[in-house]
Design a protein around this motif. Sequence first.
Motif, PDB file in Angstrom:
ATOM      1  N   GLN A  46       0.773  66.070  91.427  1.00  0.00           N
ATOM      2  CA  GLN A  46       1.161  66.954  92.680  1.00  0.00           C
ATOM      3  C   GLN A  46       0.174  67.915  93.263  1.00  0.00           C
ATOM      4  O   GLN A  46       0.362  68.016  94.396  1.00  0.00           O
ATOM      5  N   ALA A  47      -0.639  68.231  92.317  1.00  0.00           N
ATOM      6  CA  ALA A  47      -1.608  69.180  92.823  1.00  0.00           C
ATOM      7  C   ALA A  47      -2.547  68.467  93.762  1.00  0.00           C
ATOM      8  O   ALA A  47      -2.999  68.743  94.702  1.00  0.00           O
ATOM      9  N   LEU A  48      -2.815  67.122  93.258  1.00  0.00           N
ATOM     10  CA  LEU A  48      -3.861  66.291  94.227  1.00  0.00           C
ATOM     11  C   LEU A  48      -3.249  66.101  95.616  1.00  0.00           C
ATOM     12  O   LEU A  48      -3.910  65.729  96.443  1.00  0.00           O
ATOM     13  N   MET A  78     -10.289  69.295  93.119  1.00  0.00           N
ATOM     14  CA  MET A  78     -10.093  68.084  92.828  1.00  0.00           C
ATOM     15  C   MET A  78     -10.693  67.531  91.597  1.00  0.00           C
ATOM     16  O   MET A  78     -10.067  66.729  90.923  1.00  0.00           O
ATOM     17  N   GLY A  79     -11.985  68.057  91.508  1.00  0.00           N
ATOM     18  CA  GLY A  79     -12.778  67.655  90.346  1.00  0.00           C
ATOM     19  C   GLY A  79     -12.062  67.922  88.956  1.00  0.00           C
ATOM     20  O   GLY A  79     -12.382  67.327  88.083  1.00  0.00           O
ATOM     21  N   TYR A  80     -11.763  69.185  89.116  1.00  0.00           N
ATOM     22  CA  TYR A  80     -11.059  69.595  87.529  1.00  0.00           C
ATOM     23  C   TYR A  80      -9.695  68.924  87.397  1.00  0.00           C
ATOM     24  O   TYR A  80      -9.540  68.309  86.295  1.00  0.00           O
ATOM     25  N   CYS A  81      -9.131  68.464  88.587  1.00  0.00           N
ATOM     26  CA  CYS A  81      -7.806  67.509  88.480  1.00  0.00           C
ATOM     27  C   CYS A  81      -8.258  66.391  87.592  1.00  0.00           C
ATOM     28  O   CYS A  81      -7.497  65.804  86.820  1.00  0.00           O
ATOM     29  N   GLU A 107     -15.700  59.744  86.498  1.00  0.00           N
ATOM     30  CA  GLU A 107     -16.251  59.373  87.588  1.00  0.00           C
ATOM     31  C   GLU A 107     -15.472  59.857  89.150  1.00  0.00           C
ATOM     32  O   GLU A 107     -16.577  60.651  89.743  1.00  0.00           O
ATOM     33  N   GLN A 108     -14.440  59.996  89.212  1.00  0.00           N
ATOM     34  CA  GLN A 108     -13.864  60.738  90.270  1.00  0.00           C
ATOM     35  C   GLN A 108     -14.286  62.275  90.119  1.00  0.00           C
ATOM     36  O   GLN A 108     -14.513  62.813  91.128  1.00  0.00           O
ATOM     37  N   ALA A 109     -14.148  62.707  88.946  1.00  0.00           N
ATOM     38  CA  ALA A 109     -14.297  64.311  88.851  1.00  0.00           C
ATOM     39  C   ALA A 109     -15.941  64.655  89.233  1.00  0.00           C
ATOM     40  O   ALA A 109     -15.970  65.527  90.075  1.00  0.00           O
TER      41      ALA A 109
END
Length: 645
Positions: free
Chosen positions: A249-251, A276-279, A287-289
């Motif tokens: 939801q945060a994303l 977003m990195g933390y999520c 990798e996404q982080a």
Amino acid sequence: MPASPVAATTAAFTRIEIIRDLLHECVYTDPVRARQLLTELDEHLVAIGSTVSVLEDRTGYDYAFDHARYLASLESQEYRHEAAAAPFATALAIAESRGDIADKLEIYLDYIGHLANLGQTEAASDYLDTCYRLLESYPSDQLQARAASRHGYLYLLYFGYPKATRKFMEAETLLEGNTFTLTPKDHYFYALTQAGLGAVYQGSGEREGAIAAFRKAITCCETIGLRARLPWHQLNLGKELLASGSYEQALTYFRAVVDSNANGSTQALAATYANMGYCYHYLEQAEQAGHYLARAEALYRSERDPDQVQLAIVGSMRATLLMDSNQWAEAIDQLQYILEVVPVDDTTSDPQLLSLTADAYLYLSVAYEETDDYRAAYTHHRTYDHYNQRYHTQIDLMRQQQFAAQFRAEQREQENRQLKLRASQLQLRALRAQMNPHFLYNALNSIQSFISDNEAATASKYLAKFAMLMRRSLEYSNYEAISLEEERQFLTDYLEINRHLRFEGQLTYEITLSPDLEEDIIGVPTMILQPYVENAIEHGLRGQARGHIAVTFATTDDDDHLLATVTDDGIGRVRVREMQALDPGRQHQSRGTEITESRLRLLSDTQQEEEWVTITDLYDPAGVAAGTRVEVRIPISDVPPRQRR
């Protein structure tokens, strides 16, 4: 054939009017477009600068004021505090030198937000107090709502959550009350109020309440199109969902910020990438982080003056990712970088900086232990203990300062309540002492005599004048200030009644104003001079069949005061004191002047001792008493538009 200077200037002003109308919307709905319009407005103002006198001068003032306050608002909304300082200073100077009450309230309420963001709570409180005083004479649900919202945020800074909640609820009620048409700025304040309630719920640990409030702020912005603040509200909601473990939801909200490019706000976009990195880190998508943390770092670095603290926070998360993937050497390099960029030394007292430094040394200790460098691990752990202890010491000091700030705020409010109570008491006493009973009895007795002598027309005429004077006295007693024009008319009516009902036409008077005084827009404390005029009649002219009263209003060396003078040709103070000694009951003069001087001190903004009233005995060439001159230094103010005639 080229256009004349007047025609060119008129055309420029026409375009400026269009720009102003657009800015009124765009400052809150489209900040990028608003900046473009401000640049165009600035170009037009520069172009007409030498010919602005061709049109009305105040028009030029309005444009300059709008340019400064809109620019300040844009910078403040994006937390560019240093950039906002100069336009705020310009707008404040214009409003205070030439603005009316509405102008002052408009910029003061904006400036309070700027000061609160800088942590200058006492200065913000001073301006808020001024706003509340102005609102007493210029009641407005619209501006009252904005003031309540600002007040709520000041309480938040003092961690006064119950009082903050009450103020935010007051603002919400006024903004939802349908007593005025909401402008884009009002919707902005509504969203701001909901964000404030969200912060209150956050501080109280009521996560669901915080999420609901942030959603209301977002809904308001999306419905009205307030794109300037929408990314920040989406970011706040996303962070709260992140803290609650609702990562997907945060994303959703973080992606909405990215999709809009944060409407041009680099700071909002950088903070969104970091979150977003933390999520993705908590979702175990390394990798996404790493990708979004790198984007956040790049944006922070692109700023003219990069925020080192934010860089250190992002760097700390990147180091965590490296440690999670067992890349210890790379993690050590990242942590060493954090220690280089965080400005910490033996004098540092900022808890956030100390916390970042302590964490960096703790992670370094872990990393060196994993690489079997136990000596380095031990050394860094001891350093961690040192900074961790400093951090907790500063937290304790900060809490003490918060309690002290809360105490000062409570003390300040108590003092303000006492001052308002004192002002109300003085105003009531002033009303009670305003009209000497001798005047009332004499006036009514004279009217009764006209009736007894069958002079019905004359009795009716002066009864109507007397009734009007009493009505105005009661009406004005509800105001803190009236216009100088109203004060002059009140004194004229009062002297006119005395002339015919008390002195049978033998009293003469004149009331004069300096030519440069704009009596319809200058405000003075309600009926402030009447007690001195009454004293001149009751005491100066006591026992005389005829007399003369001269009243003058003149400017002073500053723009904040008038000099009023009441002169009589009566018996003088020495003789008055002799007569009062024989008749102790006639003490109206001392009581009236005491009350008036107290009002003058209370109503003035200056903290310096002022000589408000100067009394001079007048003598003729032979040394015989020839009257008295009373000079009164009167603080001036704006006149509420509802009172202007």
